[in-house]
Scaffold this active site. Structure first.
Site, PDB file in Angstrom:
ATOM      1  N   ASP A   1       0.875  -1.207   0.028  1.00  0.00           N
ATOM      2  CA  ASP A   1       0.115   0.054   0.079  1.00  0.00           C
ATOM      3  C   ASP A   1       0.704   1.113   0.098  1.00  0.00           C
ATOM      4  OD1 ASP A   1       0.760  -0.881   2.531  1.00  0.00           O
ATOM      5  OD2 ASP A   1      -0.578   0.853   3.325  1.00  0.00           O
TER       6      ASP A   1
ATOM      7  N   GLU B   1       0.013  -1.002   5.752  1.00  0.00           N
ATOM      8  CA  GLU B   1       1.003  -0.341   6.721  1.00  0.00           C
ATOM      9  C   GLU B   1       0.923   1.164   6.697  1.00  0.00           C
ATOM     10  OE1 GLU B   1       4.917   1.337   8.175  1.00  0.00           O
ATOM     11  OE2 GLU B   1       3.926   1.743   6.054  1.00  0.00           O
TER      12      GLU B   1
END
Length: 376
Positions: A76, A135
């Site tokens: 991400d 994250e």
């Protein structure tokens, strides 16, 4: 054996997947497409709902027995923002620089590791990749859920390398052997709204909040340790709901963050703030979100593997540091020793995020040396 995967080209393909946090789908398809031919069993699962989800996670494993080496990372990315000279999800290579959102943090490191794995021996031990799609967000359905998945199956790596960008001036100059903890808090002080010309008919919450801010700013947390700097409290926002200049607000809110070392625990810091708030403005409330606790990996085999691989590939003796922000190591440390090592981090999260092509290739060779040392 020469790697069958070009880390720069694979990084470019990963960047071309617009995986803004929390991520799922296409970018994981690409990982699975690369890992299955390398002999990995790939397990993918999607959890959660908005706003913290849905999040996809992947556990890919190859081999059996020990040693069990894990590589952890995230696909991400943060939103690209405005001002890019090109499409942030249409990566560009120019003058030896790969530009695109995620080039630095941290799709290039994932590509570098997968390229290293492509030529790593398969006959000994276990390799795993622990990849999350959350994250950069709150990680509610990210790495903690990967840990749940591993624990449910009684799977425990012996050591984990996280590919976060840790280098400062040159690739290899810094590895992170621990990270500070982080807790965000919001302090809400209630008053009574009224006209500034009639203060006796109102109750202004701002002076009470100011006392809280002063008291917490003056509060000494600790002096740090040999491995960590002193814990630090910073106020990051103060607000009231009123817009007009002649209105006493009915409430006031302060936002703060504490980055803390391993002398502190997040819950203890929340209690400390609650006590100060109750003393200075009785009846006020504190909301808290602990992002992670501080951790420190003691010297051992993981240090030695990574430091020697960096030294042999670059000639650099890396600094062992706990500075900077946090990482998913704050969760993974519950499994085994954890170290973060990756690219120079100057452009992470910035407009125009980029990485040097040669750094990506060198990083892949360093990761390959780590695997060779462990499995040969």
């Amino acid at each position: 054996m020469t790697s069958s995967i070009d880390p720069v080209e694979f990084a470019r393909r990963l960047i071309a997947c617009p995986s803004i946090t929390p991520a799922r789908g296409e970018v994981f398809d690409l990982l699975e497409e690369a890992l299955v031919p390398l002999g990995f069993a790939v397990h993918r699962f999607v959890l959660g709902e908005a706003p913290d989800g849905p999040t996809e996670n992947m556990v890919a494993m190859r081999g059996s027995g020990g040693p069990h080496f894990g590589f952890a990372g995230h696909v991400d990315v943060v939103p690209p923002g405005e001002g890019w000279s090109s499409d942030p999800f249409d990566p560009v290579i120019e003058d030896g620089i790969l530009t695109g959102r995620g080039a630095n943090d941290m799709k290039s490191a994932i590509a570098a590791f997968i390229a290293a794995v492509a030529s790593a021996p398969r006959e000994k031990g276990t390799l795993s990749l622990l990849i999350t799609g959350d994250e950069e967000g709150y990680a509610t359905y990210g790495t903690p859920r990967i840990i749940d998945w591993l624990n449910e199956r009684d799977i425990r790596p012996d050591m984990i390398l996280i590919g976060e960008p840790t280098s400062v001036d040159r690739l290899g100059d810094t590895i992170k052997i621990g990270r500070r903890g982080s807790v965000n808090m919001w302090i809400d002080v209630l008053g009574t709204q009224g006209h500034v010309a009639y203060p006796h008919r109102a109750d202004n919450p701002v002076p009470s909040l100011a006392r809280i801010v002063n008291a917490l700013t003056d509060h000494h947390l600790d002096d740090g340790t040999d491995a960590f700097p002193p814990s630090n409290l910073e106020f990051t926002a103060i607000s009231t709901p009123t817009q007009a200049s002649n209105v006493i607000p009915g409430s006031a809110t302060a936002q703060l963050n504490i980055r803390f070392n391993n002398l502190q625990k997040g819950a203890d810091l929340v209690r400390m703030v609650e006590e100060v708030v109750e003393r200075e403005a009785p009846g006020s409330s504190v909301r808290a979100r602990i992002s992670g606790e501080a951790f420190l990996t003691p010297p051992g085999e993981l240090y030695d593997l990574i430091v020697s691989a960096i030294r042999e590939e670059t000639g650099i003796e890396p600094e062992l540091s706990t500075s900077g922000g946090t990482s998913d190591g704050r969760f993974l440390i519950s499994l085994c020793p954890v170290v973060d090592f990756g690219l120079p981090n100057a452009t992470m999260h910035k407009v125009g995020e980029h990485a040097a092509v040669e750094d990506i290739r060198t990083l892949s060779r360093i990761y390959g040396r780590v695997l060779d040392k462990l499995f040969n």
